[in-house]
Design a protein around this motif. Sequence first.
Motif, PDB file in Angstrom:
ATOM      1  N   UNK A 210       0.806  -1.223   0.000  1.00  0.00           N
ATOM      2  CA  UNK A 210       0.000   0.000   0.000  1.00  0.00           C
ATOM      3  C   UNK A 210       0.838   1.272   0.000  1.00  0.00           C
ATOM      4  N   UNK A 211       2.020   1.198   0.587  1.00  0.00           N
ATOM      5  CA  UNK A 211       2.843   2.400   0.734  1.00  0.00           C
ATOM      6  C   UNK A 211       4.313   2.012   0.705  1.00  0.00           C
ATOM      7  N   UNK A 212       5.125   2.840   0.044  1.00  0.00           N
ATOM      8  CA  UNK A 212       6.583   2.694   0.056  1.00  0.00           C
ATOM      9  C   UNK A 212       7.162   3.971   0.645  1.00  0.00           C
ATOM     10  N   UNK A 213       8.096   3.810   1.590  1.00  0.00           N
ATOM     11  CA  UNK A 213       8.776   4.949   2.207  1.00  0.00           C
ATOM     12  C   UNK A 213      10.248   4.890   1.807  1.00  0.00           C
ATOM     13  N   UNK A 214      10.747   5.966   1.207  1.00  0.00           N
ATOM     14  CA  UNK A 214      12.139   6.037   0.772  1.00  0.00           C
ATOM     15  C   UNK A 214      12.816   7.210   1.466  1.00  0.00           C
TER      16      UNK A 214
END
Length: 450
Positions: A210-214
């Motif tokens: 649902x979500x990618x954090x970079x």
Amino acid sequence: MEKAKGFKGNLFFLFIATFIFIFILSLKTPRTYRSTPQPRWAPTPATCPLVSNTTITPLQNTQHFLVSAYMDQRVDGLDVRIIGIFRRDSIQPLQCFFNCGSRCNNSAFLTSPTTVLQHSDNFGFPFVTTDAMCSIPKDCHPTHVTLLTQPHTLRGSDLSWLPIRNQKTNGKETRFKFNFTVCVSNLFGDYNNVLQVAQALEMYRLLGVDRVVIYNTSSGPELSRLLHSYSQEGFLEIVSWPIDKHLNPSRGWLFSQFGGDLHYFGQLTTLNECIYRSMERSRYVLLNDIDEIIMPYQHNDLMSMMNTLQRQQPNTGVFLIENHIFPKKHFEPSGRFHLPQWNGVPGVNILEHVYREDPDRNIYHPHKMIVQPRMVEQTSVHEVLKHFGERYKVPLEVCRIIHVRVALRGPLPLEQLHEDKRLWDFHEKLIPNVDGALQRAGLLRSERES
């Protein structure tokens, strides 16, 4: 004698007149009353505390840095965890300093003792990821916190404050907004592997992420455009990570070999920060690099796989996934997925690399992880350092990492590699989705230009 008496009388009447005049004047002048003593640390509206607007905040009078603060009441007697980067040889006594109010002109400021926990993995570098643990003072409902070395020499307005995140409202448990979040630590060195990033992100979307954090220190111009596009649509959260503005970060993992102040641009700090950032909003967190895909081999999506694993391992909060290298020097010979529209896009086409190395099991072989964030206290890159519940190594036939990069066992000939076309099972959706992502970012060449 009579003159002296008259002179004294005149002085007397002059004194009386002056006194009456001052008394009348004082009645017309407003006076300020203090009904109760003001708190020692109460600010005025003109001196509101400054909330830090960066992800790396220098701590005054130290060589340390603060990153973020989270409510964390899983450890008895402690309530708030401040994630930081401290110099190991100069850690001094500190106090937590709480802003106990919602408005700058209606707040009290209270302190409590601090316990600083150094993470056990530092790989020999001078700076280490730390947790400053604090208890909340009685009758304090804090909104922000910072650390102090000398509490009686500073005012609340002199400090940079961190908002305390993950606060529950009305005592209710937060419902998870996401099932899966991928935490990607540290892009640096103007990284510009655009095609592989787009393929990895779209592959994760197909798997149910649902979500990618970079955490981004620096990326190349084309990749920056791609990341901005993903951020605008809400799938990607980009956390600015200007660690190179504060320290000399290492490009390697071992101080004795690579030097510098901090392991891999602060990778350990960002992984821990991402776990806490995701703790109240995501059921699972995947901890891996941007060129790695945690791939289920018996299920078509991650939720189906995790439902099966959790039924089999109900007390497990950490699932270890073995890393497998797909050397980018070996290409699939048919050229089936050497697509013309991708010729002008910088980066690796992972669909062209289908040959997998067997790990050398005579040496340490790293894993990456899927974790339930509420069951993790501290993590390293390949192992958790402190956790609640059990750890479980997921069998290779269930899940493994597809990691397209330079060969780890360089001399191995093609005949000693294994053909693995698992990615091809998703090509019908993956290719048009990647095309769409590149098109939205203005990075896909038209057929006329090809």
